[in-house]
Design a protein around this motif. Structure first.
Motif, PDB file in Angstrom:
ATOM      1  N   ALA A 223      -4.545 -19.432   9.184  1.00 54.48           N
ATOM      2  CA  ALA A 223      -4.453 -20.211  10.283  1.00 54.48           C
ATOM      3  C   ALA A 223      -5.546 -21.232  10.569  1.00 54.48           C
ATOM      4  CB  ALA A 223      -4.421 -19.527  11.706  1.00 54.48           C
ATOM      5  N   SER A 224      -5.213 -22.235  11.046  1.00 54.90           N
ATOM      6  CA  SER A 224      -6.338 -23.452  11.217  1.00 54.90           C
ATOM      7  C   SER A 224      -7.187 -22.885  12.500  1.00 54.90           C
ATOM      8  CB  SER A 224      -5.730 -24.630  11.367  1.00 54.90           C
ATOM      9  OG  SER A 224      -6.684 -25.590  11.725  1.00 54.90           O
ATOM     10  N   ARG A 225      -8.501 -23.267  12.216  1.00 53.26           N
ATOM     11  CA  ARG A 225      -9.502 -22.829  13.178  1.00 53.26           C
ATOM     12  C   ARG A 225      -9.424 -23.805  14.548  1.00 53.26           C
ATOM     13  NH1 ARG A 225     -16.006 -22.287  12.621  1.00 53.26           N
ATOM     14  NH2 ARG A 225     -16.410 -21.484  14.539  1.00 53.26           N
ATOM     15  N   SER A 226      -9.154 -25.337  14.227  1.00 50.94           N
ATOM     16  CA  SER A 226      -9.080 -26.244  15.119  1.00 50.94           C
ATOM     17  C   SER A 226      -7.536 -25.997  15.899  1.00 50.94           C
ATOM     18  CB  SER A 226      -8.958 -27.739  14.545  1.00 50.94           C
ATOM     19  OG  SER A 226      -8.004 -27.857  13.737  1.00 50.94           O
ATOM     20  N   ARG A 227      -7.878 -25.664  17.278  1.00 50.93           N
ATOM     21  CA  ARG A 227      -6.633 -25.428  18.250  1.00 50.93           C
ATOM     22  C   ARG A 227      -7.422 -25.830  19.470  1.00 50.93           C
ATOM     23  NH1 ARG A 227      -4.880 -21.045  20.691  1.00 50.93           N
ATOM     24  NH2 ARG A 227      -6.356 -19.541  20.022  1.00 50.93           N
ATOM     25  N   GLY A 228      -6.451 -26.523  20.293  1.00 53.81           N
ATOM     26  CA  GLY A 228      -6.802 -27.184  21.377  1.00 53.81           C
ATOM     27  C   GLY A 228      -6.532 -26.031  22.507  1.00 53.81           C
ATOM     28  N   PHE A 295      -4.187  -7.646   9.463  1.00 57.59           N
ATOM     29  CA  PHE A 295      -3.193  -8.719   8.922  1.00 57.59           C
ATOM     30  C   PHE A 295      -2.343  -7.939   7.728  1.00 57.59           C
ATOM     31  CE2 PHE A 295      -2.705 -11.873   5.438  1.00 57.59           C
ATOM     32  CZ  PHE A 295      -1.984 -12.461   6.220  1.00 57.59           C
ATOM     33  N   ALA A 296      -2.994  -6.916   7.243  1.00 62.93           N
ATOM     34  CA  ALA A 296      -1.997  -6.111   6.494  1.00 62.93           C
ATOM     35  C   ALA A 296      -0.791  -5.301   6.875  1.00 62.93           C
ATOM     36  CB  ALA A 296      -2.658  -5.157   5.365  1.00 62.93           C
ATOM     37  N   SER A 297      -0.916  -5.270   8.193  1.00 62.39           N
ATOM     38  CA  SER A 297       0.277  -4.524   8.937  1.00 62.39           C
ATOM     39  C   SER A 297       0.944  -5.448   9.919  1.00 62.39           C
ATOM     40  CB  SER A 297      -0.340  -3.141   9.793  1.00 62.39           C
ATOM     41  OG  SER A 297      -1.256  -3.584  10.838  1.00 62.39           O
ATOM     42  N   ASP A 298       0.274  -6.354  10.576  1.00 63.43           N
ATOM     43  CA  ASP A 298       0.955  -7.110  11.583  1.00 63.43           C
ATOM     44  C   ASP A 298       0.006  -8.298  11.609  1.00 63.43           C
ATOM     45  OD1 ASP A 298       2.086  -8.655  13.488  1.00 63.43           O
ATOM     46  OD2 ASP A 298       1.806  -6.645  15.107  1.00 63.43           O
ATOM     47  N   ARG A 299       0.891  -9.632  11.159  1.00 65.10           N
ATOM     48  CA  ARG A 299       0.062 -10.721  11.174  1.00 65.10           C
ATOM     49  C   ARG A 299      -0.395 -11.491  12.428  1.00 65.10           C
ATOM     50  NH1 ARG A 299       2.346 -14.085   5.801  1.00 65.10           N
ATOM     51  NH2 ARG A 299       1.734 -12.409   4.024  1.00 65.10           N
ATOM     52  N   MET A 300       0.495 -11.163  13.182  1.00 70.37           N
ATOM     53  CA  MET A 300       0.489 -11.844  14.781  1.00 70.37           C
ATOM     54  C   MET A 300      -0.628 -11.119  15.334  1.00 70.37           C
ATOM     55  SD  MET A 300       2.332 -14.445  15.047  1.00 70.37           S
ATOM     56  CE  MET A 300       2.430 -14.515  16.755  1.00 70.37           C
ATOM     57  N   SER A 301      -0.692  -9.752  15.323  1.00 69.94           N
ATOM     58  CA  SER A 301      -1.796  -8.824  15.820  1.00 69.94           C
ATOM     59  C   SER A 301      -3.247  -9.237  15.347  1.00 69.94           C
ATOM     60  CB  SER A 301      -1.488  -7.556  15.473  1.00 69.94           C
ATOM     61  OG  SER A 301      -2.706  -6.808  16.109  1.00 69.94           O
ATOM     62  N   ALA A 302      -2.854  -9.547  14.128  1.00 71.93           N
ATOM     63  CA  ALA A 302      -4.360  -9.978  13.418  1.00 71.93           C
ATOM     64  C   ALA A 302      -4.638 -11.428  13.993  1.00 71.93           C
ATOM     65  CB  ALA A 302      -4.229 -10.238  11.802  1.00 71.93           C
ATOM     66  N   ARG A 303      -4.126 -12.189  14.176  1.00 68.31           N
ATOM     67  CA  ARG A 303      -4.539 -13.597  14.734  1.00 68.31           C
ATOM     68  C   ARG A 303      -4.840 -13.329  16.250  1.00 68.31           C
ATOM     69  NH1 ARG A 303      -3.764 -19.155  14.427  1.00 68.31           N
ATOM     70  NH2 ARG A 303      -5.272 -19.694  16.257  1.00 68.31           N
ATOM     71  N   ALA A 304      -4.199 -12.532  17.059  1.00 63.26           N
ATOM     72  CA  ALA A 304      -4.524 -12.428  18.299  1.00 63.26           C
ATOM     73  C   ALA A 304      -5.762 -11.660  18.358  1.00 63.26           C
ATOM     74  CB  ALA A 304      -3.291 -11.347  19.216  1.00 63.26           C
ATOM     75  N   LEU A 306      -8.094 -11.882  16.132  1.00 68.63           N
ATOM     76  CA  LEU A 306      -9.259 -12.995  15.931  1.00 68.63           C
ATOM     77  C   LEU A 306      -9.549 -13.895  17.089  1.00 68.63           C
ATOM     78  CD1 LEU A 306     -10.965 -14.854  13.833  1.00 68.63           C
ATOM     79  CD2 LEU A 306      -8.756 -15.777  13.366  1.00 68.63           C
ATOM     80  N   ASP A 307      -8.309 -14.363  17.759  1.00 70.87           N
ATOM     81  CA  ASP A 307      -8.653 -15.234  19.089  1.00 70.87           C
ATOM     82  C   ASP A 307      -9.479 -14.591  20.195  1.00 70.87           C
ATOM     83  OD1 ASP A 307      -7.763 -17.515  17.629  1.00 70.87           O
ATOM     84  OD2 ASP A 307      -5.633 -17.235  18.227  1.00 70.87           O
ATOM     85  N   GLU A 308      -9.112 -13.363  20.300  1.00 65.97           N
ATOM     86  CA  GLU A 308      -9.478 -12.542  21.541  1.00 65.97           C
ATOM     87  C   GLU A 308     -10.786 -11.695  21.452  1.00 65.97           C
ATOM     88  OE1 GLU A 308      -6.038 -10.274  22.652  1.00 65.97           O
ATOM     89  OE2 GLU A 308      -4.614 -12.224  22.936  1.00 65.97           O
ATOM     90  N   GLU A 309     -10.812 -11.066  20.199  1.00 65.75           N
ATOM     91  CA  GLU A 309     -12.079 -10.275  20.086  1.00 65.75           C
ATOM     92  C   GLU A 309     -13.151 -10.899  19.056  1.00 65.75           C
ATOM     93  OE1 GLU A 309     -11.133  -6.261  19.812  1.00 65.75           O
ATOM     94  OE2 GLU A 309      -9.410  -6.434  20.494  1.00 65.75           O
ATOM     95  N   LEU A 310     -12.693 -11.074  18.056  1.00 65.71           N
ATOM     96  CA  LEU A 310     -13.785 -11.395  16.727  1.00 65.71           C
ATOM     97  C   LEU A 310     -14.346 -12.800  17.208  1.00 65.71           C
ATOM     98  CD1 LEU A 310     -13.072 -10.918  13.122  1.00 65.71           C
ATOM     99  CD2 LEU A 310     -14.166 -12.924  13.985  1.00 65.71           C
ATOM    100  N   GLU A 311     -13.720 -13.870  17.519  1.00 65.62           N
ATOM    101  CA  GLU A 311     -14.153 -15.204  17.861  1.00 65.62           C
ATOM    102  C   GLU A 311     -15.045 -15.177  18.814  1.00 65.62           C
ATOM    103  OE1 GLU A 311     -14.603 -19.446  16.758  1.00 65.62           O
ATOM    104  OE2 GLU A 311     -13.847 -17.783  15.778  1.00 65.62           O
ATOM    105  N   PRO A 312     -14.845 -14.663  19.899  1.00 59.81           N
ATOM    106  CA  PRO A 312     -15.719 -14.412  21.062  1.00 59.81           C
ATOM    107  C   PRO A 312     -16.960 -13.617  21.051  1.00 59.81           C
ATOM    108  CG  PRO A 312     -13.323 -13.968  21.939  1.00 59.81           C
ATOM    109  CD  PRO A 312     -13.496 -13.825  20.439  1.00 59.81           C
TER     110      PRO A 312
END
Length: 454
Positions: A223-228, A295-304, A306-312
């Protein structure tokens, strides 16, 4: 006190003042040099950003049995310079008149000087194991000795010259060559003392590692990091090539620099920022592991995740103390720079004040010595004038026992004898005039020069 002793003491006093001025300047200069040296980053000289053809390197280190010189300290000087080797003679061939230092044969020619002096038999006195310093030139790839010194040189091992080849990219550790002599630039270990610039570098590297970690995390989920704000996350794409490896490398680099920071500033004020980093930074690798697994099991879960836990976590828990530590390091550097500026001003004032005191002391000493000499001489001059006017009872009383006192005593003796001689002449003239018979004295030319009253 004799005149010689006074002059000697005055000279010694002036020399002492000069020595004091010199020592004061030397001590302050050494302190400034030490303070400036503490600003240097312990990571050493960055050879990758130097124009190696336009500089010369002065390298101290040791010779490795594997066939290269291992550098422990590197200094950069502008301009190209002749190669110089300092170390022990490893081999000596009297037939070819060759000595070997650091695996490099150096030819000793008939015009080679020894300590700046011509000596045709000095080569025969060289022995294997002698510590020498050789100034060289390279002709057709062959090293030729221009001057060899074996006395009054430091016992350290040194190679000096302009690099002729370098392997800096991809080489670990980096290497340079000086006309075939390979020099390995060993990076300093983690136990090297940290410096002001080193702290700033460490904090900056931690921030860069976290930024690389975030960028690699987005690459992992495709995914791209730049997201409004309010935008829905796009469907993750396939992970970029090598993204997982870069993610792990960023974690490793962050932990490496965190250990450096803890070693340098694990106690004291810096613990305000390093404490949270030490507590939370160790979890960065766990976040990377969980992201890869999701990401290996569920890509959407990995993205969530990333946005909700890892990035903060990175933005809220790690980056603020990293920037806080960077600010602390910058304050430390600013304090050291202010100290250097103040110390430099103090050094200037001390040197100026000491010079003024030395000049005043020299003037006072000169005046006292001049007065101690000129005063008695003026007294002697006045006495000599009075004797010339006929006052033969004139005497000089100086009361000193130095050379001028001895001269005054001799003057008084002369005046006494002159008075006695003058009285004798007057008595003789009285006898001459009182004679009853006529007495006429003729000169050499037959003319009458004197006669008595008879």
């Amino acid at each position: 006190m004799s005149l010689l002793v006074r002059l000697t003491l005055a000279f010694m006093a002036l020399v002492s003042l000069v020595v004091v001025v010199g020592l004061t300047s030397f001590v302050n200069t050494r302190q400034l040099g030490t303070a400036v040296a503490t600003l240097r980053s312990k990571s050493g000289v960055d050879l990758k950003h130097l124009d190696l053809d336009a500089v010369s390197l002065e390298i101290e280190g040791t010779w490795s049995p594997s066939g290269h010189f291992v550098a422990s300290d590197v200094e950069v000087h502008p301009g190209q310079r002749r190669p110089k080797l300092r170390g022990k003679i490893q081999e000596l061939d009297e037939t070819s008149r060759t000595i070997t230092l650091y695996g490099t044969p150096v030819h000793v020619r008939a015009d080679t000087t020894f300590g700046g002096n011509d000596s045709s038999r000095a080569f025969e006195r060289l022995r294997v194991g002698d510590h020498v310093e050789v100034i060289c030139l390279v002709e057709g790839g062959d090293w030729v000795a221009r001057d060899i010194r074996s006395e009054g040189i430091k016992q350290s091992n040194k190679v000096k010259g302009t690099p002729t080849a370098a392997r800096l990219e991809g080489a670990s550790p980096p290497e340079i060559e000086i006309y075939g002599l390979v020099v390995v630039i060993e990076p300093p270990g983690d136990d090297a003392p940290e410096s002001a610039l080193g702290r700033i570098e460490t904090a900056t590297q931690m921030a860069l590692a976290l930024n690389e970690f975030q960028a690699s995390a987005y690459e992992v989920v495709g995914a791209s990091r730049s997201r409004g704000p309010g935008d829905r996350p796009a469907t993750p794409r396939a992970a970029g090539p090598g993204a997982a490896e870069r993610l792990d490398a960023a974690v490793e680099r962050f932990e490496h620099h965190l250990r450096r920071a803890e070693k340098a500033d694990g106690e004291g004020m810096a613990n305000r920022w390093l404490g949270p980093l030490a507590r939370d930074g160790r979890a960065l690798g766990e976040y990377a592991r969980v992201l890869n697994e999701r990401f290996a099991s569920d890509r959407m879960s990995a993205r969530a995740y990333l946005d909700e836990e890892l990035e903060p976590f990175v933005e809220g828990e790690l980056l603020p103390p990293v920037y806080g530590y960077l600010g602390y390091a910058q304050e430390r550097l600013g304090g050291q720079l202010r100290w250097i500026v103040d110390r430099n001003a103090t050094t200037t004032r001390v040197a100026l004040a000491t010079s003024v005191v030395a000049a005043l002391a020299a003037a006072v000493l000169g005046f006292l010595v001049w007065r101690s000499i000129s005063g008695p001489i003026q007294v002697l001059h006045a006495a000599a004038v009075r004797i010339g006017e006929g006052h033969l009872d004139t005497r000089v009383e100086l009361g000193s026992k130095d050379e001028i006192g001895v001269l005054a005593s001799a003057f008084n003796t002369m005046a006494h004898e002159l008075g006695a001689t003058t009285v004798s002449v007057e008595n003789l003239e009285g006898i001459f005039d009182s004679m009853a018979g006529a007495l006429i004295i003729f000169g050499a030319d037959g003319a009458i020069s004197n006669m008595n009253r008879a």
